[in-house]
Scaffold this active site. Structure first.
Site, PDB file in Angstrom:
ATOM      1  CD  GLU A   1      44.173  92.440  77.928  1.00 22.09           C
ATOM      2  OE1 GLU A   1      43.553  91.355  77.888  1.00 22.09           O
ATOM      3  OE2 GLU A   1      44.003  93.297  78.816  1.00 22.09           O
TER       4      GLU A   1
ATOM      5  CG  HIS B   1      40.053  95.864  78.647  1.00 24.42           C
ATOM      6  ND1 HIS B   1      39.212  94.891  79.156  1.00 24.42           N
ATOM      7  CD2 HIS B   1      41.300  95.551  79.094  1.00 24.42           C
ATOM      8  CE1 HIS B   1      39.924  94.035  79.857  1.00 24.42           C
ATOM      9  NE2 HIS B   1      41.192  94.409  79.845  1.00 24.42           N
TER      10      HIS B   1
ATOM     11  CG  HIS C   1      41.844  95.283  84.492  1.00 28.39           C
ATOM     12  ND1 HIS C   1      43.190  95.545  84.525  1.00 28.39           N
ATOM     13  CD2 HIS C   1      41.602  94.728  83.274  1.00 28.39           C
ATOM     14  CE1 HIS C   1      43.744  95.184  83.378  1.00 28.39           C
ATOM     15  NE2 HIS C   1      42.796  94.680  82.608  1.00 28.39           N
TER      16      HIS C   1
ATOM     17  CG  HIS D   1      40.806  90.294  81.943  1.00 28.42           C
ATOM     18  ND1 HIS D   1      41.304  89.806  80.760  1.00 28.42           N
ATOM     19  CD2 HIS D   1      41.359  91.516  82.088  1.00 28.42           C
ATOM     20  CE1 HIS D   1      42.130  90.684  80.229  1.00 28.42           C
ATOM     21  NE2 HIS D   1      42.172  91.733  81.019  1.00 28.42           N
TER      22      HIS D   1
END
Length: 266
Positions: free
Chosen positions: A103, A122, A124, A197
């Site tokens: 990603e 990023h 989760h 996500h």
């Protein structure tokens, strides 16, 4: 007096040789950013925000078309040897680099779109995920989360990959097309949620992005707790949001606080 000066000089020399990474980062802006990427990875893992798959990156201070991020690995274990230099084309600068995070396109496309962004994170984060599943927007309810917009935007991957074959309509941002769609949904803001996500957070430094990630997490927890008591909650109004930058300008204070909470040796 001369003896004291010589002793101090010797101690300084010993300190530099004992901690070469610190001496190097003091002279190299990219090494300083890399050191912050490593620390941020550990902080956000320690706070339960990063899991086994999240990642932190920093734009190169010397080449804005490059950035640094860890190889594909658990963020809790990141060290200097794990950091890879990547171009905004999402290819490693070193052809022999280890396997990268799939990603990484989140980072590449945000850096392409936003010249002001110096760090991308990023996660989760389970605290924010419910706000992408329920039709209830994440909103700023805490003074320290006043950097958030009145409603945090939500990236719906189904809209972005609708033209793909059915067997390629997954949840992950694994190509430039999806990364670009996410960057567009982020817009000029600091945070975008990702349905089922997690989230992507940006900042003008690794430290700012890290602090924003932490307070987005805390804000989500507070909003969830408030909604459990009443559907009618009070959020920050326009005046309160407008004064946030002046009231919460010091990212270094919470950075140092959360860094201090790390286990010994991290």
């Amino acid at each position: 007096m001369r003896k004291a000066v010589v002793t101090c000089a010797l101690l300084a020399t010993v300190t530099i040789f004992a901690c070469p990474c610190r001496a190097q980062s003091a002279n190299d802006p990219d090494e300083a950013r890399i050191e912050d990427v490593i620390t941020a990875s550990h902080i956000l893992t320690n706070e339960g925000i990063l899991d086994s798959f999240g990642h932190v990156s920093a734009r190169s201070a010397k080449n804005p078309d490059h950035f640094f991020m860890p190889r594909a690995m658990p963020p809790a274990l990141v060290s200097r040897a794990d950091i890879v230099e990547v171009g905004v084309d999402c290819k490693p600068v070193d052809a022999n680099a280890p396997r990268l995070n799939g990603e990484r396109y989140i980072h590449c496309e945000v850096y392409k779109t936003r010249s002001d962004v110096q760090s991308v994170i990023h996660t989760h984060d389970l605290a924010v995920i419910p706000f992408g599943l329920t039709g209830i927007s994440l909103k700023p309810v805490l003074a320290q989360a006043g950097f958030l917009p009145p409603e945090v935007p939500l990236f719906e991957v189904r809209e972005a990959n609708a033209s793909e074959p059915e067997n390629k309509r997954g949840m992950l941002v694994l190509n430039a097309t999806l990364g670009d769609a996410l960057a567009k949904k982020l817009g000029a803001g600091p945070v975008v949620l990702m349905r089922g996500h997690g989230e992507t957070v940006v900042g003008r430094s690794v430290r700012e992005a890290t602090v924003r990630t932490i307070y987005t997490h805390i804000d989500a927890q507070a909003q969830s707790a408030a909604l459990a008591l009443s559907p009618d909650i009070t959020t920050l109004n326009a005046s309160e949001l407008a004064t946030n930058a002046a009231e919460n300008f010091d990212a270094d204070r919470p950075w140092q606080n959360y860094k201090q909470r790390l286990p010994a040796g991290r």
